[in-house]
Write an enzyme that holds these catalytic residues in place. Sequence first.
Site, short mmCIF file in Angstrom:
data_model
loop_
_atom_site.label_atom_id
_atom_site.label_comp_id
_atom_site.label_asym_id
_atom_site.label_seq_id
_atom_site.Cartn_x
_atom_site.Cartn_y
_atom_site.Cartn_z
N TYR A 1 0.85 -1.21 0.00
CA TYR A 1 0.00 0.00 0.00
C TYR A 1 0.88 1.25 0.00
O TYR A 1 0.70 2.16 -0.82
CB TYR A 1 -0.92 -0.03 1.23
CG TYR A 1 -1.79 1.20 1.38
CD1 TYR A 1 -2.81 1.49 0.47
CD2 TYR A 1 -1.61 2.08 2.46
CE1 TYR A 1 -3.61 2.61 0.62
CE2 TYR A 1 -2.42 3.19 2.62
CZ TYR A 1 -3.42 3.46 1.70
OH TYR A 1 -4.21 4.57 1.85
N1 LIG Z 1 -9.26 6.29 5.39
C1 LIG Z 1 -7.99 6.52 5.64
O1 LIG Z 1 -7.53 6.39 6.81
C2 LIG Z 1 -7.07 6.96 4.54
C3 LIG Z 1 -5.81 7.43 4.91
C4 LIG Z 1 -4.94 7.84 3.89
C5 LIG Z 1 -5.32 7.79 2.58
N2 LIG Z 1 -6.55 7.31 2.24
C6 LIG Z 1 -6.89 7.26 0.81
O2 LIG Z 1 -8.09 7.96 0.60
C7 LIG Z 1 -8.69 7.49 -0.61
C8 LIG Z 1 -10.17 7.29 -0.38
O3 LIG Z 1 -10.37 6.23 0.53
P1 LIG Z 1 -11.40 6.29 1.75
O4 LIG Z 1 -10.61 6.22 2.99
O5 LIG Z 1 -12.36 7.39 1.56
O6 LIG Z 1 -12.08 4.85 1.62
P2 LIG Z 1 -13.54 4.36 1.15
O7 LIG Z 1 -14.58 4.92 2.03
O8 LIG Z 1 -13.40 2.89 1.02
O9 LIG Z 1 -13.68 5.01 -0.30
C9 LIG Z 1 -13.03 4.49 -1.43
C10 LIG Z 1 -13.87 4.78 -2.64
O10 LIG Z 1 -13.16 4.27 -3.79
C11 LIG Z 1 -14.05 3.52 -4.57
N3 LIG Z 1 -13.29 2.50 -5.30
C12 LIG Z 1 -12.66 1.39 -4.83
N4 LIG Z 1 -12.12 0.72 -5.84
C13 LIG Z 1 -12.42 1.40 -6.97
C14 LIG Z 1 -12.18 1.18 -8.34
N5 LIG Z 1 -11.51 0.10 -8.78
N6 LIG Z 1 -12.65 2.08 -9.24
C15 LIG Z 1 -13.33 3.17 -8.82
N7 LIG Z 1 -13.61 3.43 -7.55
C16 LIG Z 1 -13.15 2.54 -6.63
C17 LIG Z 1 -15.10 2.95 -3.62
O11 LIG Z 1 -16.39 2.75 -4.22
P3 LIG Z 1 -16.77 1.43 -5.06
O12 LIG Z 1 -16.38 0.27 -4.17
O13 LIG Z 1 -18.23 1.56 -5.30
O14 LIG Z 1 -15.97 1.49 -6.32
C18 LIG Z 1 -15.23 4.14 -2.63
O15 LIG Z 1 -16.14 5.08 -3.14
C19 LIG Z 1 -7.93 6.23 -1.01
O16 LIG Z 1 -7.04 6.53 -2.05
C20 LIG Z 1 -7.16 5.87 0.25
O17 LIG Z 1 -5.98 5.17 -0.02
C21 LIG Z 1 -7.44 6.91 3.20
#
Ligand SMILES: NC(=O)c1ccc[n+]([C@@H]2O[C@H](COP(=O)([O-])OP(=O)(O)OC[C@H]3O[C@@H](n4cnc5c(N)ncnc54)[C@H](OP(=O)(O)O)[C@@H]3O)[C@@H](O)[C@H]2O)c1
Length: 248
Positions: A158
Amino acid sequence: MQTSPGIQDKVVVITGAGSGIGEATALLLAERGAKVVLGARRSDRLKALAARIADGGGEACYAPTDVKRRDDVSALVKLACERYGKLDVLVNNAGIAPNSLLDDLRVEDWEEMIDVNIKGVLYGIAAALPVFRKQGFGHFVNTATTAGHKTVPTMSVYSGTKFAVRAISEGLRQEAGDKLRVTIISPGFVHTNLADSMTNPEVKAQIVGTMDKMAISPDAIARAIAFAIEQPADVDVNEIIVRPTAQG
Ligand SMILES: NC(=O)c1ccc[n+]([C@@H]2O[C@H](COP(=O)([O-])OP(=O)(O)OC[C@H]3O[C@@H](n4cnc5c(N)ncnc54)[C@H](OP(=O)(O)O)[C@@H]3O)[C@@H](O)[C@H]2O)c1
């Protein structure tokens, strides 16, 4: 609606808009007057979010999008250009984190992370860069993570994908010239559905426990993205790290 002059009427494509950071960003930007174009795989979630934005007086449309497919990402950018006549910002936010120890050899998870987190961002760049060049303006906002600065056990792959996102974004910034902007957003622990993408139950339980203890609201990340977008065109906010005060 509390519109903001630097956001009002901007056309913003957001991948991974169905939940978490993408959803919070869509809601905030739409509230401040942006036209948001939502992409993720589950269209029922996008439909509900677009309806919520419209009910609040905002403007949104959506298309089911899998960022692993270059054609899907191109179609999402095309939708924005056809519907609204331009593209101001692409938020390359879709990402997954099926973390585990390398000894587990969850090779399919490694491949999935490379496909979504790195290639998905590259497909976004491939779709939007020619549009931005032609327009003479445009802004990439790429979501990385604090794990894209420093890795820990179980997060090697990751982290690796997000180190790559930061390197690609910085290279893009250097190549972009004086008309395009590039922002990296590096969140720490944020309360979202990210753990749903985790396939190792022990790692998942550990991450959920940490999130429950200290994670911040996705609204905090949305505000950072809005800050970068609303700056004047000659101000390029290159990276913002936002993490819980409690995160070591
Ligand atoms: N939460 C944390 O602690 C955290 C920390 C640092 C960085 N991030 C980053 O923030 C970003 C958003 O994540 P989040 O934390 O908001 O998680 P999340 O709630 O799981 O949101 C991720 C989104 O991405 C979509 N997704 C997953 N696979 C996809 C694909 N192949 N094509 C298009 N859409 C896809 C999902 O919807 P579908 O499943 O419907 O496609 C969902 O809408 C990510 O890049 C993650 O690495 C998160």
